[in-house]
Design an enzyme around this catalytic site. Structure first.
Site, PDB file in Angstrom:
ATOM      1  N   HIS A 240       0.863  -1.159  -0.175  1.00 43.52           N
ATOM      2  CA  HIS A 240       0.065  -0.139   0.156  1.00 43.52           C
ATOM      3  C   HIS A 240       0.785   1.296   0.097  1.00 43.52           C
ATOM      4  O   HIS A 240       2.016   1.107   0.329  1.00 43.52           O
ATOM      5  CB  HIS A 240      -0.952  -0.044   1.244  1.00 43.52           C
ATOM      6  CG  HIS A 240      -2.102  -1.110   1.290  1.00 43.52           C
ATOM      7  ND1 HIS A 240      -3.060  -1.001   2.013  1.00 43.52           N
ATOM      8  CD2 HIS A 240      -2.195  -2.121   0.496  1.00 43.52           C
ATOM      9  CE1 HIS A 240      -3.843  -2.128   1.674  1.00 43.52           C
ATOM     10  NE2 HIS A 240      -3.303  -2.698   0.919  1.00 43.52           N
TER      11      HIS A 240
ATOM     12  N   GLU B  22       0.980   3.814   2.021  1.00 45.90           N
ATOM     13  CA  GLU B  22       1.394   4.140   3.192  1.00 45.90           C
ATOM     14  C   GLU B  22       2.741   3.465   3.592  1.00 45.90           C
ATOM     15  O   GLU B  22       3.766   3.950   4.009  1.00 45.90           O
ATOM     16  CB  GLU B  22       0.347   4.062   4.324  1.00 45.90           C
ATOM     17  CG  GLU B  22      -0.953   4.929   4.271  1.00 45.90           C
ATOM     18  CD  GLU B  22      -1.911   4.100   3.380  1.00 45.90           C
ATOM     19  OE1 GLU B  22      -3.372   4.379   3.658  1.00 45.90           O
ATOM     20  OE2 GLU B  22      -1.785   3.310   2.414  1.00 45.90           O
TER      21      GLU B  22
ATOM     22  N   CYS C  35      -6.084   1.990   6.139  1.00 48.25           N
ATOM     23  CA  CYS C  35      -6.708   0.781   6.616  1.00 48.25           C
ATOM     24  C   CYS C  35      -6.230   0.117   7.729  1.00 48.25           C
ATOM     25  O   CYS C  35      -4.986   0.792   8.262  1.00 48.25           O
ATOM     26  CB  CYS C  35      -6.595  -0.468   5.369  1.00 48.25           C
ATOM     27  SG  CYS C  35      -4.916  -0.955   5.007  1.00 48.25           S
TER      28      CYS C  35
ATOM     29  N   CYS D 175      -2.331  -0.706   7.575  1.00 45.31           N
ATOM     30  CA  CYS D 175      -1.537   0.649   7.533  1.00 45.31           C
ATOM     31  C   CYS D 175      -1.434   1.321   8.747  1.00 45.31           C
ATOM     32  O   CYS D 175      -0.539   1.920   9.284  1.00 45.31           O
ATOM     33  CB  CYS D 175      -1.923   1.371   6.246  1.00 45.31           C
ATOM     34  SG  CYS D 175      -1.711   0.783   4.717  1.00 45.31           S
TER      35      CYS D 175
END
Length: 160
Positions: free
Chosen positions: A46, A48, A76, A79
Site C-alpha cells: 500500500h 502508506e 486501512c 497501514c
C-alpha cells in the site's frame, strides 16, 4: 496533499488503485509511495507502507518520531498498525473510507485505548479531490475502460 495526489496518479497510470502517500519531517519529504500491490505481487504494498519503508530507510530508523504521513485516503487496519509501530506524530488524510478506514470510519485502530502510542489525526484535507480520483478510477473499472493518462481516451479492456 497535492504531492500525495501526484503519487496517486502514478498508481493510476500503472493500473493500481490510485492512492498516494508522503512521509514528511519538518518541511522535507523523507518517503513517498503509491499503491503497488499488483505490480509487486505484494498485498502489503500500500502507498502508506511503501512511504514508511522509504522514510525509515532514509532516516536509518523504523521509528519515525516527529514525522507526519499525508495520504489521499483514510488508512486501512494494516497501514494503521504500521503507523502506530512507526510512532508517527500525525496522519493527515483526504477522503474517508467508510468500508475499510481504520482511523474511525469503519475501525478505530489509531488511538485505540489499548494501543500504547497516540497519533494526531487530521481528516478531510482536499477530500473532494482525493475522493474524485478514486471514484473515477472505479467508474472506469466498472465499465471496462483502462486509464491511459490525462487527455487520452481510455480503451475498453478485454471482455468489457
Amino acid at each position: 496533499m497535492r504531492r500525495a495526489l501526484r503519487e496517486a496518479r502514478k498508481a493510476e497510470l500503472q493500473g493500481e488503485v490510485p492512492v498516494g502517500a508522503l512521509v514528511v519531517q519538518g518541511e522535507k519529504v523523507v518517503g513517498r509511495g503509491h499503491n503497488r500491490p499488483l505490480g509487486l505481487s505484494d498485498p502489503s504494498a500500500h502507498a502508506e507502507i511503501l512511504a514508511l519503508r522509504r522514510a525509515a530507510k532514509k532516516l536509518g530508523n523504523y521509528r519515525l518520531k516527529g514525522c507526519d504521513l499525508y495520504v489521499t485516503i483514510e488508512p486501512c487496519a494494516m497501514c494503521a498498525g504500521a503507523i502506530v509501530q512507526a510512532r508517527l506524530r500525525r496522519v493527515v488524510y483526504g477522503a474517508p473510507d467508510p468500508k475499510a478506514g481504520a482511523c474511525g470510519s469503519a475501525l478505530a485502530v489509531l488511538n485505540h485505548p489499548k494501543v500504547n502510542h497516540r497519533v494526531e489525526v487530521v481528516c478531510g484535507v482536499l477530500a473532494e479531490e482525493c475522493a474524485a480520483i478514486l471514484r473515477e478510477f472505479f467508474r472506469r473499472r466498472r465499465i471496462g475502460v483502462r486509464y491511459q493518462g490525462p487527455g487520452v481516451r481510455g480503451q475498453k479492456t478485454k471482455g468489457g
